[in-house]
Design an enzyme around this catalytic site. Structure first.
Site, short mmCIF file in Angstrom:
data_model
loop_
_atom_site.label_atom_id
_atom_site.label_comp_id
_atom_site.label_asym_id
_atom_site.label_seq_id
_atom_site.Cartn_x
_atom_site.Cartn_y
_atom_site.Cartn_z
N GLY A 259 13.80 8.32 11.92
CA GLY A 259 12.82 7.72 12.66
C GLY A 259 13.40 7.37 13.89
O GLY A 259 14.17 8.31 14.68
N ALA A 260 13.11 6.36 14.69
CA ALA A 260 13.85 6.01 15.99
C ALA A 260 15.09 5.45 15.80
O ALA A 260 15.73 4.89 16.63
CB ALA A 260 12.79 5.08 16.63
N LYS A 263 18.34 2.11 11.69
CA LYS A 263 19.36 1.93 10.78
C LYS A 263 20.45 2.82 10.75
O LYS A 263 21.43 2.30 10.75
CB LYS A 263 18.72 2.22 9.32
CG LYS A 263 17.79 1.16 8.83
CD LYS A 263 17.17 1.44 7.43
CE LYS A 263 15.96 0.60 7.30
NZ LYS A 263 14.80 1.19 7.68
N ASP A 308 13.70 18.93 8.15
CA ASP A 308 12.89 18.52 6.91
C ASP A 308 13.63 18.09 5.78
O ASP A 308 14.23 19.28 5.17
CB ASP A 308 11.47 19.50 6.51
CG ASP A 308 10.74 19.02 5.58
OD1 ASP A 308 11.23 18.18 4.78
OD2 ASP A 308 9.69 19.39 5.47
N ASP A 331 16.03 6.55 4.00
CA ASP A 331 15.08 5.48 4.16
C ASP A 331 13.47 6.12 4.16
O ASP A 331 13.05 6.32 5.23
CB ASP A 331 15.25 4.78 5.69
CG ASP A 331 14.48 3.99 5.91
OD1 ASP A 331 14.04 2.94 4.82
OD2 ASP A 331 14.14 3.57 7.02
N CYS A 384 9.95 0.54 2.13
CA CYS A 384 9.62 -0.48 2.79
C CYS A 384 8.07 -0.83 1.82
O CYS A 384 7.12 -1.02 2.41
CB CYS A 384 9.31 -0.91 4.04
SG CYS A 384 8.58 0.47 4.89
#
Ligand SMILES: C[S@@+](CC[C@H](N)C(=O)[O-])C[C@H]1O[C@@H](n2cnc3c(N)ncnc32)[C@H](O)[C@@H]1O
Length: 445
Positions: A259-260, A263, A308, A331, A384
């Site tokens: 993601g951004a 982590k 991917d 994640d 999450c």
């Protein structure tokens, strides 16, 4: 906000318009936080207080709509204003105007912030008593009505817990917005606290010493300018995932769903500048913000790639090719139940079938990336969410299909208690987002 009509009436009108627009976004599957901030940015005439009121009202609407829906029979403004007051610590003139627009008493619902669920339910019934049929109350004011009906069937229930009590605990937690958590570079907590001032106190976590809960609702930009890269907004549960990874200086990690990059930066930071992280994501666009944040924090060793993870291999390393990472973090994209307190609209965007579909994707990703873990290396899986299918069951499926990995007992990141290699952060821990994590060790050296 403009003159002419009373300010409260204009705010009330805008609030009702925003709620209707956000309902349309949710029906199309779009998250409210992104859509709302884009929309509010375009309304330049709004001041900071207006924006805060409007966004609190919109989020409260989705948090409580399972209970406030009947009030929409009297007008959509009534339902949205009641939701706002169920969360609020103080009255607001626009909420009063919205109730009055629907011929309800403007002071018919006192602000309910801090009250129990039962007290809030009773206050809501008192507001609509005599205006809506009495028989609506008992069925609708069940905590279960605040979330999709299938929730109890998908939740993981910890061994020894009573399923009904565990569901009730989760439902209660979903109605309370957790604080904002910051990840602060070691040694900079005092400087940050001084910069934020007493109206935004920082409460450090007793065990995760980088993590601090932020009080108040401050604008963080001045502190970002003053202490660039020394802290980031990162939920306690996300910081717990980095603790479970426990990367060591000099290691090479792959964050396969980065993601951004929150982590990925956490991993680099824990390697104290002596390590490398490949951060990849299927969305090329989000990776740019990982690069910017690493630069801002002065962190070296970050490599980016659009991949991917269920299909592509990471770029081959000249030294040892595939199978060379000391650690791989997955994640994974998930149903996100652990974020329902922070993003209450998410509960209305998810279909039950999505849970199984995400679990299948998670297992596919784990199977694919496993080959990139060096013999003796670590594979960390985190989601999450709080479902059985995406938590222990996804790990069980992976272990049944790919030989050579086994859970590695490790201390629970939040309390240090021993675990079997899997750990949960529940939404009431912290409070924070809910999260499931597993640390798996590949055999060999
Ligand atoms: C839970 S988020 C990751 C959050 C991120 N690790 C952080 O700490 O900010 C899951 C990420 O998986 C990405 N994703 C979804 N499908 C993917 C796939 N097949 N391969 C790689 N990334 C994927 C999404 O774009 C999303 O950014």
């Amino acid at each position: 906000m403009g003159k002419g009509k009373g300010i409260a009436e204009r705010q009330a009108e805008l609030a009702a318009e925003l709620v209707a627009r956000m309902e349309r976004e949710v029906k199309q599957g779009n998250p409210v936080d992104t859509a709302l901030s884009q929309l509010l940015r375009r309304r330049r005439e709004l001041g900071g207080r207006d924006r805060r009121f409007l966004s609190e009202l919109v989020f409260s609407h989705f948090r409580w709509k399972g209970w406030t829906a009947p009030l929409a029979l009297l007008g959509p403004e009534a339902a949205a204003a009641a939701a706002y007051l169920l969360d609020a610590a103080a009255p607001h003139p626009a909420a009063r105007a919205m109730l009055e627009l629907c011929r309800l008493p403007g002071d018919g619902l006192a602000p309910q912030g801090g009250r129990t669920l039962a007290e809030r339910g009773q206050a809501l019934v008192d507001l609509w008593r005599g205006r809506l049929p009495d028989n609506l109350a008992p069925a609708l004011l069940e905590p279960r009505a605040l979330c999709p009906a299938w929730l109890g069937d998908e939740l993981w229930v910890p061994p020894g817990a009573e399923p009904g009590a565990h569901l009730a605990h989760c439902l209660e937690a979903f109605q309370l917005r957790p604080p904002t958590w910051l990840a602060v570079r070691p040694g900079f907590l005092d400087a940050l606290a001084a910069q934020l001032g007493p109206r935004a106190p920082l409460t450090p976590h007793p065990r995760l010493t980088r993590a601090a809960a932020l009080g108040g609702n401050p604008d963080l930009d001045p502190a970002r300018r003053k202490l660039p890269g020394f802290f980031q907004v990162q939920d306690l549960a996300s910081q717990a995932v980095c603790e479970v990874c426990a990367p060591r200086a000099g290691e090479r990690w792959w964050d396969a769903c980065a993601g951004a990059g929150g982590k990925a930066l956490g991993l680099l930071e824990r390697m104290r500048g002596h390590g490398q992280v490949l951060a990849s994501d299927v969305r090329r666009g989000v990776l740019e913000s990982a690069r910017r944040r690493a630069e801002e924090a002065g962190l070296e060793g970050l490599e980016l790639a659009a991949l991917d993870a269920s299909r592509d291999d990471p770029p081959r390393d000249e030294r040892d090719g595939l199978g060379g990472y000391d650690g791989v973090l997955v994640d994974a994209p998930c149903s996100g139940l652990g974020t329902w307190a922070r993003n209450p609209d998410a509960r209305w965007r998810l279909a039950r079938a999505d849970v199984a579909a995400r679990a299948d994707l998670q297992v596919r990703i784990l199977e694919r990336v496993a080959a990139a873990v060096r013999p003796g290396g670590v594979l960390v899986y985190s989601v999450c969410t709080l479902t059985r299918a995406e938590g222990p069951e996804a790990v069980r499926r992976f272990l049944a299909r790919v030989a050579g990995f086994s859970p590695e007992p490790c201390p629970h990141p939040l309390d240090g208690e021993p675990t079997d290699g899997t750990a949960w952060v529940w939404p009431w821990d912290g409070p924070a987002n809910g999260m499931f994590m597993a640390r798996l060790r590949r055999a060999g050296r």
